[in-house]
Design a protein around this motif. Structure first.
Motif, short mmCIF file in Angstrom:
data_model
loop_
_atom_site.label_atom_id
_atom_site.label_comp_id
_atom_site.label_asym_id
_atom_site.label_seq_id
_atom_site.Cartn_x
_atom_site.Cartn_y
_atom_site.Cartn_z
N LYS A 47 93.09 39.83 39.58
CA LYS A 47 92.51 38.87 38.62
C LYS A 47 90.97 38.86 38.67
O LYS A 47 90.35 37.83 38.51
CB LYS A 47 93.04 37.46 38.86
CG LYS A 47 94.54 37.32 38.88
CD LYS A 47 95.14 37.64 37.54
CE LYS A 47 96.64 37.40 37.60
NZ LYS A 47 97.38 38.23 36.74
N LEU A 48 90.38 40.03 38.89
CA LEU A 48 88.93 40.14 38.87
C LEU A 48 88.47 40.44 37.44
O LEU A 48 89.10 41.23 36.74
CB LEU A 48 88.45 41.26 39.79
CG LEU A 48 88.70 41.06 41.27
CD1 LEU A 48 88.28 42.31 42.03
CD2 LEU A 48 87.96 39.85 41.79
N ASP A 49 87.38 39.84 37.04
CA ASP A 49 86.83 40.10 35.72
C ASP A 49 85.97 41.36 35.80
O ASP A 49 84.78 41.31 36.05
CB ASP A 49 86.01 38.90 35.24
CG ASP A 49 85.64 39.01 33.79
OD1 ASP A 49 85.95 40.04 33.15
OD2 ASP A 49 85.04 38.04 33.27
N VAL A 50 86.62 42.50 35.59
CA VAL A 50 85.97 43.79 35.74
C VAL A 50 84.88 43.99 34.68
O VAL A 50 83.83 44.55 34.96
CB VAL A 50 87.01 44.93 35.68
CG1 VAL A 50 86.36 46.29 35.77
CG2 VAL A 50 88.04 44.74 36.77
N ILE A 51 85.12 43.52 33.49
CA ILE A 51 84.13 43.66 32.40
C ILE A 51 82.85 42.90 32.77
O ILE A 51 81.75 43.43 32.61
CB ILE A 51 84.70 43.13 31.07
CG1 ILE A 51 86.04 43.77 30.76
CG2 ILE A 51 83.70 43.27 29.95
CD1 ILE A 51 86.04 45.05 30.03
#
Length: 127
Positions: A47-51
């Motif tokens: 659930k990491l916000d890669v963007i």
């Protein structure tokens, strides 16, 4: 998984490009796996916000990297490396330019303070 993909791509490319095809197969599979698969896992599983991470960390480095590449092309155009000494002088000048460029363009204040604190700890241990 990346190794299986690497073997499959290499099997296809080796008849056309020999050893270069094997190297391309490895590079392509690592690029596909590292850039796409790992980031999808980070996004879906962890659930990491890669963007957001890419925008905040990677895009801000592009201007200093671009300027350093231009400097490297300029040095390569102006100074022809006929021997190892000139080559290493070119490499050292590009590295020094990159470090200075990153300090003034690429790093924010928190990153500079972090670097300073580590640097001063090392200096104090040497004394």
């Amino acid at each position: 998984m990346a190794s299986i993909l690497s073997v499959l791509i290499s099997i296809f490319l080796i008849p056309f490009y020999d050893a270069v095809g094997a190297a391309l197969g490895i590079a392509i599979s690592l690029l596909i796996f590292e850039v796409f698969c790992i980031n999808v896992m980070y996004y879906k599983v962890l659930k990491l916000d890669v963007i957001y991470f890419f925008k905040e960390c990677q895009l801000k480095l592009l201007p200093s990297l671009f300027v350093t590449i231009l400097f490297g092309f300029l040095i390569d155009y102006l100074v022809k490396a006929d021997n190892y000494i000139l080559f290493f002088m070119k490499v050292i000048s590009i590295v020094i330019f990159y470090v200075i460029n990153m300090w003034f363009i690429g790093l924010n204040m928190f990153e500079k303070d972090l670097f300073r604190s580590v640097f001063f700890k090392i200096v104090n241990k040497i004394k």
